[in-house]
Design a protein around this motif. Structure first.
Motif, PDB file in Angstrom:
ATOM      1  N   GLU A 196       0.837  -1.227  -0.126  1.00  0.00           N
ATOM      2  CA  GLU A 196      -0.014   0.050   0.129  1.00  0.00           C
ATOM      3  C   GLU A 196       0.937   1.353  -0.035  1.00  0.00           C
ATOM      4  O   GLU A 196       0.661   2.362  -0.824  1.00  0.00           O
TER       5      GLU A 196
ATOM      6  N   ALA B  39       1.864   2.091  -3.479  1.00  0.00           N
ATOM      7  CA  ALA B  39       0.906   2.269  -4.423  1.00  0.00           C
ATOM      8  C   ALA B  39       0.497   3.840  -4.032  1.00  0.00           C
ATOM      9  O   ALA B  39       0.084   4.414  -5.056  1.00  0.00           O
ATOM     10  N   ALA B  40       0.450   4.367  -2.825  1.00  0.00           N
ATOM     11  CA  ALA B  40      -0.092   5.372  -2.458  1.00  0.00           C
ATOM     12  C   ALA B  40       1.116   6.548  -2.855  1.00  0.00           C
ATOM     13  O   ALA B  40       0.837   7.440  -3.303  1.00  0.00           O
TER      14      ALA B  40
END
Length: 327
Positions: A213, A216-217
């Protein structure tokens, strides 16, 4: 209107079969083993509600006759194949005189935001589409479409802005074919929002479904910063979720969930190119133009090119190596 679907893969195949089932005149354009399968046994569309096999006309490109004046060209190839497709079709004669580039509308149902300006160099009537259509094409002659209860949501407009009677007529046909097809005066704002969502496509293709995550962020944050610096408006995830609602959900087909997105599918098929240069690469370009660092997107872009070049299977790129490239 008559539709010529240029690139009858996941998106193009779903749109083509659905339009054909709704009684519209549709011709599919494909190549290689996929074209052979379409000619021999038709296009099989597997959906949550069942399987449809459609025997639509299938061709490799423009034939030696003029296109009817009521033809709509629908471009659904990956962005890296746009230039070749536009060059192939732009000078095709149209009944009554003129060429496709001069007279016919071209509808761009593609990821990325660079296709529209490329098309406008050659075609006078360019209609962007923001595509939300979960579908997969891995096997010649077969497309799996997981969207339910509607197969997809296709926002349409005119480039560079606004909408017209053609936008509304195409939207009406798509609606009759089962799609949700809103007409937007600001369709490019929706496409830039979709671009931000698509920045994770390369990560999924490289690493599989378990993308960290924070990575991706970071990729998305770079994208938002680059668009802000360039003064480019875009939709937000909340706005997109509210618009989509429950109208296009992912549902298993024959007990199987969708395997992966468009870039993942390119690696899974062993394609010789992938679209990261037109997704993450768009953010890298804007960052360089406006002084915004985009190292994570540049790393994804380079890693996807390497995966294509070295035939690294979808999901098998070494995670530690990608993290090192990102820095």
């Amino acid at each position: 209107m008559r539709y010529v679907i240029i690139g009858a893969g996941a998106v193009g195949g779903t749109i083509g079969v659905r339009l054909g089932e709704a009684g519209r005149d549709v011709t599919l354009v494909a190549r290689g083993a996929h074209l052979d399968a379409l000619r021999e046994r038709g296009l099989t569309l597997r959906t949550p509600d069942g399987t449809i096999t459609s025997r639509l006309p299938a061709v490799a490109g423009p034939e030696d006759r003029a296109l009817p004046a009521d033809t709509v060209l629908v471009l659904t190839v990956k962005s890296q194949d746009t230039a070749a497709a536009l060059a192939t079709w732009v000078d095709t004669p149209v009944e009554g005189g003129g060429t496709a580039g001069e007279r016919l509308p071209i509808v761009l149902a593609q990821n990325g935001v660079a296709n529209e300006s490329a098309a406008l160099r050659l075609f006078a009537r360019v209609h962007p589409v923001c595509v939300w259509l979960p579908a997969t094409h891995l096997e010649p002659g077969v497309v799996v479409a997981n969207g339910y209860p509607h197969p997809g949501m296709l926002h349409l407009g005119r480039y560079p802005s606004g909408a017209d009677d053609t936008s509304r007529a195409v939207a009406a046909d798509l609606t009759a074919a089962g799609f949700v097809a809103p007409v937007r005066d600001d369709v490019m704002r929706w496409k830039y929002g979709k671009l931000l969502g698509n920045l994770g496509n390369g990560l999924q293709a490289l690493l599989g479904p378990d993308v960290p995550e924070p990575l991706a962020a970071r990729v998305r944050a770079e994208g938002e910063a680059a668009l802000a610096a360039a003064g480019i408006p875009h939709t937000t995830p909340a706005e997109e979720a509210a618009e989509r609602g429950d109208r296009v959900r992912h549902r298993p087909v024959d007990g199987e969930e969708r395997a992966g997105g468009s870039t993942w599918q390119s690696l899974a098929r062993g394609a010789r190119s992938a679209e990261a240069d037109h997704l993450n690469g768009e953010i890298v370009l804007l960052g360089r133009l406006h002084g915004v660092p985009t190292p994570a997107n540049a790393a994804v872009q380079a890693a996807v090119r390497r995966a294509v070049r070295e035939r690294i299977a979808a999901g098998d790129f070494p995670r530690t190596e990608l993290e090192k490239m990102v820095g």
